[in-house]
Design a protein around this motif. Sequence first.
Motif, PDB file in Angstrom:
ATOM      1  N   ILE A 115       2.642  -5.546   3.956  1.00 32.87           N
ATOM      2  CA  ILE A 115       2.184  -6.448   5.009  1.00 32.87           C
ATOM      3  C   ILE A 115       2.189  -7.881   4.495  1.00 32.87           C
ATOM      4  O   ILE A 115       1.671  -8.185   3.415  1.00 32.87           O
ATOM      5  N   GLU A 144       7.968   7.247   4.150  1.00 35.27           N
ATOM      6  CA  GLU A 144       6.986   7.076   5.223  1.00 35.27           C
ATOM      7  C   GLU A 144       5.631   6.758   4.613  1.00 35.27           C
ATOM      8  O   GLU A 144       5.349   7.102   3.469  1.00 35.27           O
ATOM      9  N   ASN A 145       4.799   6.153   5.411  1.00 31.38           N
ATOM     10  CA  ASN A 145       3.435   5.794   5.016  1.00 31.38           C
ATOM     11  C   ASN A 145       3.374   4.615   4.047  1.00 31.38           C
ATOM     12  O   ASN A 145       2.294   4.165   3.706  1.00 31.38           O
ATOM     13  N   SER A 146       4.519   4.140   3.587  1.00 30.28           N
ATOM     14  CA  SER A 146       4.477   2.952   2.741  1.00 30.28           C
ATOM     15  C   SER A 146       4.146   1.762   3.625  1.00 30.28           C
ATOM     16  O   SER A 146       4.581   1.684   4.779  1.00 30.28           O
ATOM     17  N   GLU A 147       3.386   0.847   3.077  1.00 30.50           N
ATOM     18  CA  GLU A 147       3.037  -0.347   3.849  1.00 30.50           C
ATOM     19  C   GLU A 147       3.298  -1.588   3.029  1.00 30.50           C
ATOM     20  O   GLU A 147       2.905  -1.670   1.867  1.00 30.50           O
ATOM     21  N   ILE A 169       8.106  -3.350   6.583  1.00 35.13           N
ATOM     22  CA  ILE A 169       8.754  -2.050   6.401  1.00 35.13           C
ATOM     23  C   ILE A 169       9.873  -1.856   7.418  1.00 35.13           C
ATOM     24  O   ILE A 169       9.703  -2.120   8.606  1.00 35.13           O
ATOM     25  N   ASN A 229       0.155   0.339  -5.219  1.00 33.12           N
ATOM     26  CA  ASN A 229      -0.743  -0.521  -4.450  1.00 33.12           C
ATOM     27  C   ASN A 229      -1.013  -1.800  -5.206  1.00 33.12           C
ATOM     28  O   ASN A 229      -1.292  -1.768  -6.400  1.00 33.12           O
ATOM     29  N   ARG A 289       0.839  -1.204   0.000  1.00 30.85           N
ATOM     30  CA  ARG A 289       0.000   0.000   0.000  1.00 30.85           C
ATOM     31  C   ARG A 289       0.875   1.255   0.000  1.00 30.85           C
ATOM     32  O   ARG A 289       1.810   1.354   0.813  1.00 30.85           O
ATOM     33  N   SER A 319       4.344  -6.530   9.368  1.00 30.96           N
ATOM     34  CA  SER A 319       4.793  -5.471   8.469  1.00 30.96           C
ATOM     35  C   SER A 319       6.260  -5.708   8.130  1.00 30.96           C
ATOM     36  O   SER A 319       7.063  -6.049   8.986  1.00 30.96           O
TER      37      SER A 319
END
Lengths: 396, 530
Positions: free
Chosen positions: B321, B316-319, B333, B282, B265, B331
């Motif tokens: 999973i 940042e905010n990258s996901e 990351i 995504n 994501r 996660s």
Amino acid sequence: MSKTKEVKAKEPLFHIVARDVMHPGASFGIRVAAFVVALLLSALFVWVTVKVDLITFLKTMFRGAFGMDKVFEAEGFENAWTALLSSYMWATLKAAAKLLIIAVALGPAFKMRFWNVGAEGQVIIGAMAAAFVMYHYSTMPGPLLLLVMLVVSILAGGIWGLIPAFFKTKLNTNETLFTLMMNYIAMKIADYFYNLWRGAKSALGMINQTSRAGWLRSLWSGKDAAWFRNEDLWFMIIVLVFTVLMFFYLKSTKQGYEIAVVGESHNTARYAGISVTKVMLRTMAISGAICGICGFLLVSSQSHTINSAMAGGFGFTAIIVAWLSKFNSFTMIGTSVLIVALQNGSMLMANTYSDRGFSPSAADVIVAIMLLMVIGCEFFIKYRVMFKHSAKEAKA
Amino acid sequence: MAEQNTQITAIRIQNVTKSFGTKVVANKDVTMDIYRGEILSLLGENGSGKTTLMNMLAGIYFPDSGEIFVNGKPVSIRSPYDAHALGIGMIHQHFKLVDVFTAAENVVLGLKEEGKFNLAAAGKRIKEICDAYGFDIHPEQKVYDMTVSQKQTLEIVKALYRGAEILILDEPTAVLTPQEADKLFSVLRNMKAAGKTVIIITHKLQEVLAISDRVAILRKGEFVGAVPTSEATELSLTEMMVGKKVELNIERPDPVDPTLRLQVRNLSCHNHEGLPVLQNVNFDIYGGEIFGIAGISGCGQKELLEAIAGLQRVDENSEIIYDAPDGKRESLIGKSPKKIKEMGVSLSFVPEDRLGMGLVGSMGMVGNMLLKDYRRGHTPLTETKPSKELAEEVREELEVVTPSLNTPVRRLSGGNVQKVLVGREIAAAPAVLLTAYAVRGLDINTSYTIYHLLNEQKKKGVAVVYVGEDLDVLLALSDKILVLCGGKVSGLVDARTTTKEEIGYLMTNLPEEVHTDAKPEEAAKEDGQQ
């Protein structure tokens, strides 16, 4: 503006092509050939300059390197041993051991492609640390004093090696320049203490000359046999132990494996989950620590004193040894003996024919010719030169 | 004036063949003309031999056979120096400049001009060139102070200073922002107006249509044809570039019970220069299917895989999973490959750079089998026995040809190197298998062996990611195909129903709403509002 020149429709005269792999026998042959050519060239040089013929030249070289005068004529072991100690052979082995341990120390760093040219300084700083303890804590019990000296030398050498590695990992500084410059800092520190301890005397002389505290030989008692009490012999034995240990460290341990991977490619190391930073710091600490041990051995068993020239340039010569040996510790044994043999052999040439004007500098020329040939022949092992003709054949 | 010149042949390439080693044929019997005063686009997919062909004009490579004519005369271009003498200058993708030198110093470097070395005079001439074409660099400026665009300009100046009449630019816009690219195009038009010939190597269709007079297309090392740009459309060019669909006999079992394995994501990341390489990507990957990724080289597929494998720093905010088969969610990351492994995530990765990342070239098969498991055992010593057995197994099952298990893998052929790598990664019994260009440089048989292995993994319920460059293979092998264009997702298509043209189009075009062309309009709107 256009200046179209005539460009001839012609293929280049020759190509230099990387070899796939060379048969071990063939590469050995090339090396032997290079050695022979070097000897002949040196002989020619000697003939032209001081009119010494080939046979005499080879004989003198051999005697200076491996001569064992009076050893076999001596009666009884004791006498033979005494003769051996003053022979050219012993001098060569002694110096080769010193060269070998530094080359062994460089092995892991070089295998990691970390060009540590700071062995000279790491040895000096290790020696300095040992001498410092020896000078200031001479009242400590003998074995304990030697142990503390050893530990302090290891720490000093290790830290001296760690500093450039730290900056390399943090700031990506160039390790060759960094380690090189650290040599001079170490030398100046040695100079400082030399002058401090010397005080008003003209020279420092041996430390603890009378008490022999911190001397390796203080460990043995008068009842031990003469050969057993020989510090040079122990120096050689310890060096050989390190050589064997280093060989297996690099070949069979997890840390050795990590070093090989980091040396090959940092990306592969990251891919395998190896921390390049950690391996680099650890390996340089080890490399420096072994240099430190060398410094300890020099102070405790060979010189019993310090000065800024005590590593005698061996820290630099060891780089050549490590390279020529492809970082293989066992190969280094032969290589260091060979290099010292050359130096000592040509030194005897200089001593014998100094009246004809053959100076120590001329002796250096012989060593230089040899190194040039031996290193130069690697080119022909790695590459082959294909002329126009053979290039076409190879393609077909 | 330029119009009159268009039909005079500046360079003629005749039956030129160049191969690397015995297997890779980069250019095969190429015959083409380049006319004086034109802007020619050389179009083709990755590995179609564009750069190799041009390198032969620039004196970097020498053809195995065939002839090159410049202004009608047969020539032998043995070095860049010869190329300069013939008025050919090439601007490479990777600039060849000395960082600590000034522009002027870089320009005169390597020139053997008669008389005294006169940097001031050179600077004056550079200034003239810059004024004539509208370049914004100063002779005194140091290269390390320059932007990427200025460095490229300097390379052009360097070529012009050497009297280049024919300029070759290798993917000049790859490193430029859209605004800088526009500026470059106007410079190229100026040069054309001055009677110079310009060749640009590219695989971006819009650029081809925007700038060139003629398009020459290469496919798999062969010359397909050349068309005037006025008669070309994006679709017709795509067809020429990718060719007719080839029916490959690759099996594609239907996915059995696909389960969510990996969720990505908002994945974004930047390269060393701070330019974005991935933007808000995504997608979901399911176990039991082959997830294809298509895109032109440099579109971010390498970074995408490396981000999943823990080798690429992400924004940042990258996901990312990971849904483990036992229901746990983790996660990935900010985790190193070692950490990911310790978490129990069984992830295998066949990177693009086999010898530079996946394998240790100087070690044999045994040493390489050890790479990911060298920590095995509690002693400080490595346990080589299981690796030896594994090496033996891989050698037998994948028919690796090697003199011995300890022969450095660097000395093996490309196919065998790849088999060693793929064999090791599959032997780790992964839940997710990432592969980048798994069959690049391999012969047909080996390629089919690899496809078969991937299908075997798919049947076992492994989530297989296949980044590939051969669209026919992607279409035949994958279940879904994610198409990337310039670091953004331009489409996610069902491989069973899509067409080669659709993917080819998506590879070079973003969907309208995120199209880069929209940006100036938006900016204009904002200006208007103010």
